[in-house]
Scaffold this motif. Structure first.
Motif, PDB file in Angstrom:
ATOM      1  N   LEU A  35       0.818  -1.207   0.000  1.00 44.23           N
ATOM      2  CA  LEU A  35       0.000   0.000   0.000  1.00 44.23           C
ATOM      3  C   LEU A  35       0.854   1.261   0.000  1.00 44.23           C
ATOM      4  O   LEU A  35       0.490   2.265  -0.633  1.00 44.23           O
ATOM      5  CB  LEU A  35      -0.940  -0.007   1.206  1.00 44.23           C
ATOM      6  N   ALA A  36       1.986   1.232   0.696  1.00 49.94           N
ATOM      7  CA  ALA A  36       2.886   2.385   0.696  1.00 49.94           C
ATOM      8  C   ALA A  36       3.486   2.594  -0.690  1.00 49.94           C
ATOM      9  O   ALA A  36       3.620   3.728  -1.165  1.00 49.94           O
ATOM     10  CB  ALA A  36       3.991   2.190   1.736  1.00 49.94           C
ATOM     11  N   GLY A  37       3.852   1.491  -1.346  1.00 50.47           N
ATOM     12  CA  GLY A  37       4.360   1.598  -2.709  1.00 50.47           C
ATOM     13  C   GLY A  37       3.331   2.202  -3.650  1.00 50.47           C
ATOM     14  O   GLY A  37       3.656   3.048  -4.500  1.00 50.47           O
ATOM     15  N   VAL A  38       2.083   1.782  -3.509  1.00 52.15           N
ATOM     16  CA  VAL A  38       1.002   2.328  -4.332  1.00 52.15           C
ATOM     17  C   VAL A  38       0.833   3.825  -4.057  1.00 52.15           C
ATOM     18  O   VAL A  38       0.644   4.626  -4.986  1.00 52.15           O
ATOM     19  CB  VAL A  38      -0.315   1.581  -4.060  1.00 52.15           C
ATOM     20  N   ALA A  39       0.897   4.219  -2.781  1.00 56.49           N
ATOM     21  CA  ALA A  39       0.733   5.627  -2.428  1.00 56.49           C
ATOM     22  C   ALA A  39       1.813   6.481  -3.079  1.00 56.49           C
ATOM     23  O   ALA A  39       1.525   7.548  -3.651  1.00 56.49           O
ATOM     24  CB  ALA A  39       0.772   5.782  -0.906  1.00 56.49           C
ATOM     25  N   ILE A  40       3.051   6.020  -3.018  1.00 58.92           N
ATOM     26  CA  ILE A  40       4.158   6.773  -3.631  1.00 58.92           C
ATOM     27  C   ILE A  40       3.984   6.836  -5.144  1.00 58.92           C
ATOM     28  O   ILE A  40       4.151   7.886  -5.779  1.00 58.92           O
ATOM     29  CB  ILE A  40       5.498   6.113  -3.261  1.00 58.92           C
ATOM     30  N   PHE A  41       3.631   5.709  -5.732  1.00 61.27           N
ATOM     31  CA  PHE A  41       3.411   5.630  -7.175  1.00 61.27           C
ATOM     32  C   PHE A  41       2.298   6.584  -7.600  1.00 61.27           C
ATOM     33  O   PHE A  41       2.399   7.283  -8.617  1.00 61.27           O
ATOM     34  CB  PHE A  41       3.057   4.197  -7.546  1.00 61.27           C
ATOM     35  N   ALA A  42       1.206   6.614  -6.826  1.00 64.20           N
ATOM     36  CA  ALA A  42       0.061   7.455  -7.179  1.00 64.20           C
ATOM     37  C   ALA A  42       0.401   8.936  -7.059  1.00 64.20           C
ATOM     38  O   ALA A  42      -0.020   9.746  -7.902  1.00 64.20           O
ATOM     39  CB  ALA A  42      -1.130   7.115  -6.279  1.00 64.20           C
ATOM     40  N   LEU A  43       1.137   9.309  -6.035  1.00 66.26           N
ATOM     41  CA  LEU A  43       1.519  10.716  -5.880  1.00 66.26           C
ATOM     42  C   LEU A  43       2.420  11.175  -7.016  1.00 66.26           C
ATOM     43  O   LEU A  43       2.375  12.335  -7.439  1.00 66.26           O
ATOM     44  CB  LEU A  43       2.219  10.917  -4.529  1.00 66.26           C
ATOM     45  N   TYR A  44       3.235  10.249  -7.520  1.00 63.98           N
ATOM     46  CA  TYR A  44       4.169  10.603  -8.598  1.00 63.98           C
ATOM     47  C   TYR A  44       3.500  10.564  -9.972  1.00 63.98           C
ATOM     48  O   TYR A  44       3.707  11.445 -10.807  1.00 63.98           O
ATOM     49  CB  TYR A  44       5.373   9.658  -8.578  1.00 63.98           C
ATOM     50  N   HIS A  45       2.698   9.524 -10.225  1.00 56.61           N
ATOM     51  CA  HIS A  45       2.121   9.314 -11.554  1.00 56.61           C
ATOM     52  C   HIS A  45       0.667   9.760 -11.674  1.00 56.61           C
ATOM     53  O   HIS A  45       0.168   9.933 -12.789  1.00 56.61           O
ATOM     54  CB  HIS A  45       2.195   7.833 -11.940  1.00 56.61           C
ATOM     55  N   GLY A  46      -0.033   9.881 -10.548  1.00 56.10           N
ATOM     56  CA  GLY A  46      -1.466  10.157 -10.603  1.00 56.10           C
ATOM     57  C   GLY A  46      -1.779  11.606 -10.918  1.00 56.10           C
ATOM     58  O   GLY A  46      -0.874  12.452 -10.994  1.00 56.10           O
ATOM     59  N   PRO A  47      -3.061  11.925 -11.101  1.00 56.98           N
ATOM     60  CA  PRO A  47      -4.199  10.995 -11.123  1.00 56.98           C
ATOM     61  C   PRO A  47      -4.203  10.130 -12.378  1.00 56.98           C
ATOM     62  O   PRO A  47      -3.680  10.516 -13.418  1.00 56.98           O
ATOM     63  CB  PRO A  47      -5.418  11.919 -11.086  1.00 56.98           C
ATOM     64  N   PHE A  48      -4.792   8.931 -12.230  1.00 57.45           N
ATOM     65  CA  PHE A  48      -4.780   7.975 -13.325  1.00 57.45           C
ATOM     66  C   PHE A  48      -5.920   8.249 -14.301  1.00 57.45           C
ATOM     67  O   PHE A  48      -6.961   8.757 -13.930  1.00 57.45           O
ATOM     68  CB  PHE A  48      -4.885   6.550 -12.772  1.00 57.45           C
ATOM     69  N   HIS A  49      -5.675   7.882 -15.539  1.00 56.19           N
ATOM     70  CA  HIS A  49      -6.677   8.079 -16.577  1.00 56.19           C
ATOM     71  C   HIS A  49      -7.386   6.757 -16.863  1.00 56.19           C
ATOM     72  O   HIS A  49      -6.937   5.685 -16.460  1.00 56.19           O
ATOM     73  CB  HIS A  49      -6.026   8.622 -17.844  1.00 56.19           C
ATOM     74  N   ALA A  50      -8.492   6.842 -17.583  1.00 52.50           N
ATOM     75  CA  ALA A  50      -9.318   5.660 -17.815  1.00 52.50           C
ATOM     76  C   ALA A  50      -8.597   4.604 -18.652  1.00 52.50           C
ATOM     77  O   ALA A  50      -8.786   3.410 -18.453  1.00 52.50           O
ATOM     78  CB  ALA A  50     -10.623   6.062 -18.500  1.00 52.50           C
ATOM     79  N   ASN A  51      -7.757   5.035 -19.596  1.00 54.59           N
ATOM     80  CA  ASN A  51      -7.062   4.053 -20.426  1.00 54.59           C
ATOM     81  C   ASN A  51      -5.983   3.334 -19.627  1.00 54.59           C
ATOM     82  O   ASN A  51      -5.260   3.951 -18.849  1.00 54.59           O
ATOM     83  CB  ASN A  51      -6.443   4.727 -21.653  1.00 54.59           C
ATOM     84  N   GLU A  52      -5.897   2.027 -19.819  1.00 52.30           N
ATOM     85  CA  GLU A  52      -4.931   1.230 -19.066  1.00 52.30           C
ATOM     86  C   GLU A  52      -3.544   1.343 -19.678  1.00 52.30           C
ATOM     87  O   GLU A  52      -3.371   1.297 -20.890  1.00 52.30           O
ATOM     88  CB  GLU A  52      -5.360  -0.242 -19.056  1.00 52.30           C
ATOM     89  N   ASN A  53      -2.550   1.505 -18.836  1.00 57.00           N
ATOM     90  CA  ASN A  53      -1.154   1.475 -19.260  1.00 57.00           C
ATOM     91  C   ASN A  53      -0.371   0.735 -18.200  1.00 57.00           C
ATOM     92  O   ASN A  53      -0.930   0.204 -17.247  1.00 57.00           O
ATOM     93  CB  ASN A  53      -0.625   2.896 -19.492  1.00 57.00           C
ATOM     94  N   ILE A  54       0.945   0.693 -18.349  1.00 58.03           N
ATOM     95  CA  ILE A  54       1.761  -0.089 -17.426  1.00 58.03           C
ATOM     96  C   ILE A  54       1.669   0.456 -15.996  1.00 58.03           C
ATOM     97  O   ILE A  54       1.718  -0.310 -15.021  1.00 58.03           O
ATOM     98  CB  ILE A  54       3.234  -0.127 -17.909  1.00 58.03           C
ATOM     99  N   VAL A  55       1.488   1.765 -15.875  1.00 54.46           N
ATOM    100  CA  VAL A  55       1.402   2.370 -14.538  1.00 54.46           C
ATOM    101  C   VAL A  55       0.141   1.898 -13.815  1.00 54.46           C
ATOM    102  O   VAL A  55       0.201   1.418 -12.674  1.00 54.46           O
ATOM    103  CB  VAL A  55       1.423   3.908 -14.646  1.00 54.46           C
ATOM    104  N   THR A  56      -1.010   2.017 -14.465  1.00 51.25           N
ATOM    105  CA  THR A  56      -2.258   1.600 -13.817  1.00 51.25           C
ATOM    106  C   THR A  56      -2.298   0.091 -13.611  1.00 51.25           C
ATOM    107  O   THR A  56      -2.888  -0.392 -12.644  1.00 51.25           O
ATOM    108  CB  THR A  56      -3.470   2.047 -14.636  1.00 51.25           C
ATOM    109  N   LEU A  57      -1.664  -0.655 -14.506  1.00 54.69           N
ATOM    110  CA  LEU A  57      -1.606  -2.102 -14.331  1.00 54.69           C
ATOM    111  C   LEU A  57      -0.820  -2.468 -13.077  1.00 54.69           C
ATOM    112  O   LEU A  57      -1.252  -3.302 -12.272  1.00 54.69           O
ATOM    113  CB  LEU A  57      -0.970  -2.751 -15.563  1.00 54.69           C
ATOM    114  N   VAL A  58       0.335  -1.833 -12.895  1.00 55.35           N
ATOM    115  CA  VAL A  58       1.169  -2.104 -11.714  1.00 55.35           C
ATOM    116  C   VAL A  58       0.437  -1.699 -10.436  1.00 55.35           C
ATOM    117  O   VAL A  58       0.416  -2.446  -9.445  1.00 55.35           O
ATOM    118  CB  VAL A  58       2.518  -1.365 -11.832  1.00 55.35           C
TER     119      VAL A  58
END
Length: 225
Positions: A94-117
């Motif tokens: 969950l901490a990894g997801v939080a860091i990933f989301a703060l860096y890459h987010g907000p996520f868009h509807a289309n799926e890519n490697i970021v949203t998949l991970v």
């Protein structure tokens, strides 16, 4: 201040993560993974995004539950409770997801490697929670599946109203209270997850990690198998 119990925190976090993941990650269920069969069918029929994450969610979930169970058995073999160690592993996801989301987010509807991970990392975290809850917190109501819990509440209410024996009344009321608390807590998590997506779609992913940290210090009294 008394902390909520571990089952209450798990129920809230499950509702929050499942709702936030569904809204932000192309309809992916991260805690209730069998729902992905439905959304995968809808994705195929309507040509929506997110098919790969939905396809991978169940095998990833199964593998993580299996691996976490093996780890728990090894810890028990050396007389160690697996609850806190597995909660720490869940926190790491969950901490990894939080860091990933703060860096890459907000996520868009289309799926890519970021949203998949991100999606599969949340599936891993919820798989650990599901396995740990079922094996080691089995006295508490399920934290992710509310259908069975709601059904049991209605059955108990009917028994209480019609045919409960005096000696069974206290037990029925206690079970209704415990299961009702789980349902309400899960629903509150769902509501806050939706609000998080609306008002802070990237920062909203930090709350599950915060709650997972608090869960390390929460009581398991009355819930241990």
């Amino acid at each position: 201040m008394k902390l909520p119990s571990l089952p209450q925190l798990l129920s809230f976090n499950a509702g929050y993560v499942d709702t936030l993941g569904f809204l932000a990650l192309s309809g992916l269920f991260t805690a209730h993974v069998t729902g992905n069969f439905v959304t995968l069918g809808a994705t195929a029929a309507l040509g929506l995004g997110g098919a790969l994450s939905k396809l991978l969610a169940l095998p990833v979930f199964c593998f993580v539950v299996f691996a976490s169970r093996l780890t728990c058995l090894k810890l028990q073999a050396v007389d160690r409770s697996p609850i806190r160690p597995m909660l720490i592993v869940k926190l790491a996801f969950l901490a990894g997801v939080a860091i990933f989301a703060l860096y890459h987010g907000p996520f868009h509807a289309n799926e890519n490697i970021v949203t998949l991970v991100v999606g599969l990392a949340l599936v891993c975290a919820m798989a650990i929670q599901n396995g740990l809850h079922r094996a080691h917190l089995s006295k508490a109501p399920p934290s992710t599946l509310m259908t069975g819990t709601t059904t049991q509440i209605m059955l108990d209410l009917a028994d209480l109203l019609v045919s409960a024996k005096p000696e069974e009344t206290a037990a029925l009321r206690a079970r209704i209270l415990k299961m009702g608390t789980a349902v309400v807590t899960f629903a509150l998590g769902c509501g806050l997850g939706a609000a998080g997506y609306m008002f802070a779609p990237a920062a909203a992913f930090t709350l599950p990690a915060i709650l997972a940290t608090i869960a390390l210090f929460a009581s398991t009294a009355g819930a241990d198998a």
